[in-house]
Design a protein around this motif. Sequence first.
Motif, short mmCIF file in Angstrom:
data_model
loop_
_atom_site.label_atom_id
_atom_site.label_comp_id
_atom_site.label_asym_id
_atom_site.label_seq_id
_atom_site.Cartn_x
_atom_site.Cartn_y
_atom_site.Cartn_z
N GLU A 9 70.85 45.33 7.47
CA GLU A 9 70.83 45.83 8.83
C GLU A 9 71.99 45.19 9.59
OE1 GLU A 9 67.49 43.02 10.80
OE2 GLU A 9 66.88 44.15 9.05
N TRP B 294 63.83 45.43 14.40
CA TRP B 294 64.25 45.88 13.08
C TRP B 294 63.15 45.53 12.09
CZ3 TRP B 294 68.81 48.55 12.24
CH2 TRP B 294 69.68 48.60 13.33
N ILE B 295 62.66 46.53 11.35
CA ILE B 295 61.62 46.33 10.35
C ILE B 295 62.09 46.91 9.02
CG2 ILE B 295 59.23 46.78 9.69
CD1 ILE B 295 58.56 47.09 12.65
N ASP B 296 62.08 46.10 7.99
CA ASP B 296 62.56 46.51 6.66
C ASP B 296 63.97 47.07 6.74
OD1 ASP B 296 60.12 45.75 5.60
OD2 ASP B 296 59.27 47.76 5.71
N GLU C 87 65.39 48.71 9.12
CA GLU C 87 65.54 49.95 9.88
C GLU C 87 65.23 49.69 11.34
OE1 GLU C 87 63.06 52.94 8.20
OE2 GLU C 87 64.12 52.97 6.27
N GLU C 88 65.95 50.38 12.22
CA GLU C 88 65.73 50.21 13.65
C GLU C 88 64.42 50.88 14.05
OE1 GLU C 88 68.89 51.59 16.07
OE2 GLU C 88 68.19 50.53 17.86
N LYS C 89 63.55 50.10 14.72
CA LYS C 89 62.23 50.58 15.14
C LYS C 89 62.04 50.27 16.62
CE LYS C 89 60.96 51.91 11.01
NZ LYS C 89 60.68 53.32 10.67
N THR C 90 60.81 50.40 17.10
CA THR C 90 60.48 50.07 18.49
C THR C 90 59.29 49.12 18.51
OG1 THR C 90 58.88 51.88 18.79
CG2 THR C 90 61.23 52.39 19.16
N ASP D 296 56.04 49.85 16.64
CA ASP D 296 55.94 49.70 15.19
C ASP D 296 55.52 48.30 14.77
OD1 ASP D 296 56.97 52.37 14.22
OD2 ASP D 296 58.65 51.75 15.48
N ARG E 38 63.17 40.67 14.01
CA ARG E 38 63.38 41.16 12.65
C ARG E 38 62.12 40.88 11.83
NH1 ARG E 38 69.12 42.89 12.78
NH2 ARG E 38 69.42 42.53 15.00
N ARG F 66 57.52 44.39 6.45
CA ARG F 66 56.10 44.71 6.41
C ARG F 66 55.35 43.93 5.34
NH1 ARG F 66 58.39 49.67 7.79
NH2 ARG F 66 57.54 50.59 9.72
#
Length: 269
Positions: free
Chosen positions: A37, A90-92, A94-97, A100, A130, A133
């Motif tokens: 990322e 950022w989760i795994d 990927e950009e998230k909110t 998530d 960051r 999961r």
Amino acid sequence: MKRTLLPTCLLCVAVLAGCSTSAGTGEIPSSMAPQSEPPANELPGVEMWQMTCRIVDGAESGTLLLAEGEDGVYNGTGIYTFAVGDTPVWIDGEEKTAADLVDGMLVTVYWNGMVAESYPAQLGEVYSLRAERKDTDDRCGLYLQVLEDLWEVDSGLNTDLEELAVDFSELTDLSESEKDALGWVFGNAHGLMPITGTWEELVEQGYIDGEELLWNGNGCLFTLSGSADDTFQADKWASGLGAYFFGDCTAQMGEDGSWTYAVGSEAIS
């Protein structure tokens, strides 16, 4: 011992080993840089710090209660509140909110190193969160559910409480910060600042009359011991003739990091 609310002030946190940016460059050491990322430091020239925290509560509301890891400001004993808002997540890779994020998730917090020393403490400006999961483990949520179930059974033991005490000293699978956060969430849910201590310590501090086996006032002690990985016990004690016990409890973690549990036996005094 009883928690004391500290005066709110800003503390400029000392540099955490290996966590500061290079002075004046805005670059972070390669060992800190996420591999899948964008770099954690997206603000060139800004010095930032990082620490690992567990989300104990608040993911659904967006105002997190975080229990720090050993790389934290207070060496693994601190808890913090932080409203995510539009902070980059950022989760795994990927950009998230904020929506998530889930309770139990292990997050790396990148922030400006400032802490307001209220209780729980409040983080200064946070630049990003960051997480992965696979690191989610909501056993704090498990124990909170156990405490709430214990609260509901034989509820007369904890009606109109003036003092709510917790003893997690024999709980072996939570860190000190997670135990602190768990106690705070439980107490806050019932409008009380929790007292932390064993039965013997509460006697020494004058909360309990050790000879009469009664609280000096209207109080109840909630105790957890053991481990979700093996078996654990939970009980509440209001007096020598007023207590309730969950024994030989077993638990299982799901693929999403959430837990379910079963009570092996129950007893009343």
